[in-house]
Design an enzyme around this catalytic site. Structure first.
Site, mmCIF file in Angstrom:
data_model
loop_
_atom_site.group_PDB
_atom_site.id
_atom_site.type_symbol
_atom_site.label_atom_id
_atom_site.label_comp_id
_atom_site.label_asym_id
_atom_site.label_seq_id
_atom_site.Cartn_x
_atom_site.Cartn_y
_atom_site.Cartn_z
ATOM 1 N N GLU A 1 22.380 88.323 95.728
ATOM 2 C CA GLU A 1 21.041 89.025 94.915
ATOM 3 C C GLU A 1 21.464 88.795 93.461
ATOM 4 O O GLU A 1 22.604 88.625 93.028
ATOM 5 C CB GLU A 1 21.279 90.437 95.081
ATOM 6 C CG GLU A 1 20.560 90.878 96.552
ATOM 7 C CD GLU A 1 20.629 92.322 96.822
ATOM 8 O OE1 GLU A 1 21.162 93.140 95.588
ATOM 9 O OE2 GLU A 1 20.434 92.755 97.983
ATOM 10 N N LYS B 1 22.224 90.019 89.923
ATOM 11 C CA LYS B 1 22.928 91.056 89.270
ATOM 12 C C LYS B 1 22.152 91.486 88.079
ATOM 13 O O LYS B 1 22.132 90.905 87.022
ATOM 14 C CB LYS B 1 24.261 90.982 89.218
ATOM 15 C CG LYS B 1 25.135 92.145 88.595
ATOM 16 C CD LYS B 1 26.628 91.919 88.577
ATOM 17 C CE LYS B 1 27.302 93.131 88.457
ATOM 18 N NZ LYS B 1 26.772 93.943 87.355
ATOM 19 N N GLU C 1 18.198 99.129 89.907
ATOM 20 C CA GLU C 1 18.878 99.146 88.456
ATOM 21 C C GLU C 1 17.320 98.944 87.501
ATOM 22 O O GLU C 1 16.462 98.408 87.749
ATOM 23 C CB GLU C 1 19.287 97.558 88.374
ATOM 24 C CG GLU C 1 20.047 97.414 87.092
ATOM 25 C CD GLU C 1 21.642 97.765 86.917
ATOM 26 O OE1 GLU C 1 21.765 98.658 87.807
ATOM 27 O OE2 GLU C 1 22.021 97.532 85.952
ATOM 28 N N GLU D 1 23.237 89.136 84.788
ATOM 29 C CA GLU D 1 24.410 89.112 84.437
ATOM 30 C C GLU D 1 25.255 88.287 85.508
ATOM 31 O O GLU D 1 26.445 87.796 85.404
ATOM 32 C CB GLU D 1 24.894 90.587 84.725
ATOM 33 C CG GLU D 1 25.731 91.091 83.479
ATOM 34 C CD GLU D 1 26.386 92.364 83.838
ATOM 35 O OE1 GLU D 1 27.716 92.493 83.358
ATOM 36 O OE2 GLU D 1 26.240 93.107 84.722
ATOM 37 N N LYS E 1 26.660 90.299 99.112
ATOM 38 C CA LYS E 1 26.980 91.377 99.964
ATOM 39 C C LYS E 1 26.775 91.174 101.441
ATOM 40 O O LYS E 1 26.033 90.203 101.872
ATOM 41 C CB LYS E 1 25.566 92.282 99.920
ATOM 42 C CG LYS E 1 25.582 92.969 98.303
ATOM 43 C CD LYS E 1 24.537 93.595 98.189
ATOM 44 C CE LYS E 1 24.301 94.250 96.601
ATOM 45 N NZ LYS E 1 23.059 95.150 96.398
ATOM 46 N N LYS F 1 31.127 91.039 92.859
ATOM 47 C CA LYS F 1 30.224 90.803 91.936
ATOM 48 C C LYS F 1 30.645 89.258 91.087
ATOM 49 O O LYS F 1 31.892 89.172 91.134
ATOM 50 C CB LYS F 1 29.998 91.871 90.779
ATOM 51 C CG LYS F 1 31.548 92.199 90.572
ATOM 52 C CD LYS F 1 31.402 93.528 89.642
ATOM 53 C CE LYS F 1 32.856 94.258 89.116
ATOM 54 N NZ LYS F 1 32.689 95.548 88.666
HETATM 55 P P1 ATP Z 1 32.215 99.193 87.946
HETATM 56 O O1 ATP Z 1 33.082 98.241 86.730
HETATM 57 O O2 ATP Z 1 32.968 100.616 88.070
HETATM 58 O O3 ATP Z 1 32.037 98.361 89.239
HETATM 59 P P2 ATP Z 1 30.205 98.553 86.417
HETATM 60 O O4 ATP Z 1 29.020 99.636 86.080
HETATM 61 O O5 ATP Z 1 30.833 97.955 85.145
HETATM 62 O O6 ATP Z 1 30.872 99.651 87.104
HETATM 63 P P3 ATP Z 1 29.404 96.255 87.481
HETATM 64 O O7 ATP Z 1 30.534 95.382 87.216
HETATM 65 O O8 ATP Z 1 28.459 95.807 86.197
HETATM 66 O O9 ATP Z 1 29.777 97.690 87.401
HETATM 67 O O10 ATP Z 1 28.689 95.900 88.844
HETATM 68 C C1 ATP Z 1 27.795 96.847 89.540
HETATM 69 C C2 ATP Z 1 26.790 97.432 88.899
HETATM 70 O O11 ATP Z 1 25.771 96.428 89.200
HETATM 71 C C3 ATP Z 1 26.019 98.319 89.769
HETATM 72 O O12 ATP Z 1 26.511 99.691 89.462
HETATM 73 C C4 ATP Z 1 24.469 98.305 89.293
HETATM 74 O O13 ATP Z 1 24.163 99.041 88.206
HETATM 75 C C5 ATP Z 1 24.390 96.949 88.902
HETATM 76 N N1 ATP Z 1 23.564 96.026 89.692
HETATM 77 C C6 ATP Z 1 22.529 94.893 89.345
HETATM 78 N N2 ATP Z 1 22.063 94.230 90.321
HETATM 79 C C7 ATP Z 1 22.437 94.920 91.304
HETATM 80 C C8 ATP Z 1 22.461 94.634 92.597
HETATM 81 N N3 ATP Z 1 21.509 93.420 93.069
HETATM 82 N N4 ATP Z 1 23.161 95.121 93.708
HETATM 83 C C9 ATP Z 1 23.779 96.108 93.450
HETATM 84 N N5 ATP Z 1 24.211 96.220 91.929
HETATM 85 C C10 ATP Z 1 23.520 95.767 90.897
#
Ligand code: ATP
Length: 639
Positions: free
Chosen positions: A290, A292, A345, A444, A449, A469
């Site tokens: 998906e 991000k 998001e 990003e 998944k 991610k």
């Molecule tokens: P952490 O570092 O604790 O994981 P973070 O907020 O920095 O927290 P990220 O590395 O940015 O996390 O990755 C997860 C975040 O990406 C999710 O919390 C969500 O806000 C965002 N996100 C964007 N698109 C998606 C998606 N398709 N599925 C899940 N999360 C998504």
């Protein structure tokens, strides 16, 4: 042997069945806990105390749990302690009659308000003994103090604190001060409290004496895992504790389930360093990619009564930050949906060009009490998961099923509400193309998944390997950015005169409740950033580093800050360092880990300091990087 010993009734003569728990009994338990670093010992002390509470004063169990984790209510209600030092110093001075100057000098030397309050008290001759403090009274007063607002609230707070302080005996003042400050610092992590609660419930049953040791051990483990899992679905002790008292562990499973209106802790993803990591991980498992999206996590709830709410990553109620979204929510669900929880998001959206805008644009939106007519930055909601639908939790359904229901029950609305863009292919070339496309669309990177079976359930609050991610710049650094707490700064010179020139950062160790220094940082800041940070952080200067800062010899910034701000940082790599303390004891017994070439990316105001990257994650990143170097080296050898 921890379990064969029959748990003696309260050691406190004054604590009689049916009467409120004396605050002294809790403080004695805190003291025992603070005096050891052994995990099992800590658990044992707390379990014994909780059993006494369950037997003698069960109606106090909920408040005892709150005081043990130093919270006043579920997170989403947003009531917090964290009274400023100056107020607390004032209360100590006024209640003990000691000179403020002396108290401040003590504080500069000892750095622990709790100890200062306790010592100041024992110097006081007592004319008469005030009534002993009880748990319900202390808890209610703390809640009252936290709720006070408005002009005269400072004085009212000091008065309430003073009243409690004069009633404190022995160690009570120490823990009371720390509770007021918002930090207990006795080495008691919330997950230990949850395990202790589960075990105390099992052990206070009458039939445990007849159980074999093995059977009992199994029951205790099962109970702990049930309570943990229920809590991650329904993070609300107000509901869990009464359900446990009433119906035991089995009753809890029935009574406490995901409920719209109570935000659950979001599932988190594991970082990767290369696209090939995905194939390594998901070799024979179906997965989906998906986009991000780069915005702010939003959990959208529709309650059975028809009302809607939006919660942040931190379970904060954001409904009044997004009045525009709230207004439109009604049309996204098909008419036959009565209740739901969506994981989404919220992303800044350019209505004219019909495209996603970078996170920086979203971050210019006001956070509180937004008026619709003042909104300049439009937001589009991208939804990627459905966790609850029409009265049923979907957490245990696989993603494939949850996604199917999502598509079936919701409508896309142009520029307002969209399904996260997805692609199913196991070909690395396709994934690369999709990644490039996501970046071109201002995202990003990708989230990858699992789709089917028990490996594709929704795991609240877990950083799961079922979600990976992939960030667009994974090749240029350690793969993922790191979120760190600002604990000090260096005075700026030359071009940076008048602002801070550099900062000292720390990661967080939730087990030991300490912030560990990790690096100095001086790059990545725009001039505006430098000014904003200076203005903001000078409000948080403290005279001495907190006692819970773990620092290396050379960590000597010009000013110290209270732990309040979290910054997102990127770096070239991680290295073992004798100067910093991050993850000390995990990778090396005495050396910590440091970041090389750190640069500032952005302020993370959706994370509290305790949500900063943990020592364990830092150690993991360091180890992953070593693995990768070995891999790259050997492949070079083959070439
Ligand atoms: P952490 O570092 O604790 O994981 P973070 O907020 O920095 O927290 P990220 O590395 O940015 O996390 O990755 C997860 C975040 O990406 C999710 O919390 C969500 O806000 C965002 N996100 C964007 N698109 C998606 C998606 N398709 N599925 C899940 N999360 C998504």
């Amino acid at each position: 042997d921890m379990f064969s010993k029959s748990i003696s009734d309260a050691e406190f003569a004054s604590w009689k069945k049916g009467e409120p728990v004396p605050y002294a009994a809790l403080c004695q338990t805190f003291e025992q806990i603070e005096d050891t670093t052994k995990r099992l010992q800590i658990l044992d002390y707390l379990v014994k105390f909780l059993i006494s509470v369950i037997k003698l004063s069960p109606e106090s169990l909920l408040t005892v749990i709150y005081l043990s984790i130093n919270k006043l209510c579920p997170e989403y209600e947003g009531l917090e302690l964290g009274i400023g030092e100056s107020l607390l110093l004032k209360a100590i001075a006024e209640s003990t009659g000691r000179e403020m100057k002396k108290i401040k000098a003590d504080y500069a030397e000892i750095g622990d308000l709790g100890v200062i309050a306790m010592n100041s008290r024992s110097n006081q001759p007592t004319m008469f003994k005030p009534k002993a403090l009880t748990i319900p009274h202390v808890f209610k007063t703390l809640k009252d103090i936290a709720s006070l607002t408005g002009n005269s609230s400072q004085k009212q707070k000091v008065d309430k604190i003073k009243l409690m302080l004069v009633s404190c005996r022995n160690k009570e003042a120490k823990y009371l001060m720390r509770s007021l400050e918002g930090k207990l610092r006795i080495g008691l992590a919330e997950r230990t409290v949850v395990v202790a609660l589960a075990q105390a419930i099992v052990l206070s049953r009458s039939n445990v004496k007849k159980m074999s040791k093995e059977k009992l051990q199994m029951e205790l483990e099962e109970a702990a895992s049930v309570v943990k899992s229920v809590y991650s679905e329904l993070p609300c002790y107000d509901l869990i504790v009464p359900a446990l008292l009433k119906g035991d562990i089995d009753g809890l499973k029935e009574a406490c389930k995901l409920t719209p209106g109570i935000p659950l802790k979001p599932m988190l993803a594991h970082p990767t360093k290369a696209l090939t990591d995905i194939l390594d991980r998901f070799e024979s498992i179906a997965f989906t990619c998906e986009y991000k999206y780069d915005g702010e996590r939003a959990q959208i709830h529709k309650l059975e009564d028809g009302s809607m709410r939006i919660y942040s990553r931190n379970s904060e109620n954001m409904s009044n930050k997004y009045p525009d979204v709230m207004e439109r929510l009604g049309k996204f669900a098909k008419p036959n949906t009565t209740s739901f929880v969506l994981d989404c998001e919220a992303v800044a959206w350019d209505r004219e060009r019909k495209c996603i805008l970078p996170f920086q644009v979203l971050s210019t939106r006001k956070r509180k009490d937004v008026k619709e007519e003042d909104i300049k930055v439009q937001v589009c909601i991208f939804t990627f998961d459905l966790l609850y639908l029409n009265g049923e939790s979907l957490l245990r359904e696989p993603l494939a099923k949850r996604r199917e229901l999502l598509l079936e029950h919701f409508n896309e609305v142009d520029g307002e509400f969209s399904f996260a863009k997805s692609m199913n292919s196991t070909q690395i070339e396709d994934i690369q193309v999709f990644l490039d496309q996501s970046v071109a669309d201002n995202c990003e990177g990708l989230m990858v998944k699992t789709l089917n079976g028990t490996e594709a359930t929704y795991e609240p609050s877990k950083r799961s390997r079922n979600w990976l991610k992939v960030k667009k710049d994974y090749l240029t650094g350690v793969g993922d950015s790191i979120d760190l707490v600002v604990i000090g700064a260096y005075v700026g010179r030359g071009k940076r005169t008048g602002v801070y020139g550099g900062y000292l950062l720390a990661c967080y160790d939730p087990d030991r409740e300490v912030y560990q220094s990790i690096c100095k940082i001086g790059t990545g800041f725009s001039e505006q950033d430098l000014e904003d940070h200076h203005k903001d952080l000078k409000e948080h200067v403290i005279p001495e580093p907190k006692s819970y800062y773990m620092l290396g010899e050379g960590n000597k910034p010009d000013v110290w800050f209270a732990p309040v701000r979290v910054w997102e940082i990127k770096c070239a790599d991680l290295s073992v360092s004798p100067v910093y303390k991050a993850a000390v004891g995990i990778v090396d017994p005495s050396k910590g880990i440091s970041l090389r070439f750190p640069r500032f990316i952005r302020l993370r105001d959706d994370k509290t300091p305790e949500n900063a990257t943990s020592s364990e994650q830092i150690a993991e990143m360091y180890n992953d990087q070593k693995l990768n170097t070995v891999k790259n080296d050997s492949s070079m050898g083959v070439d």
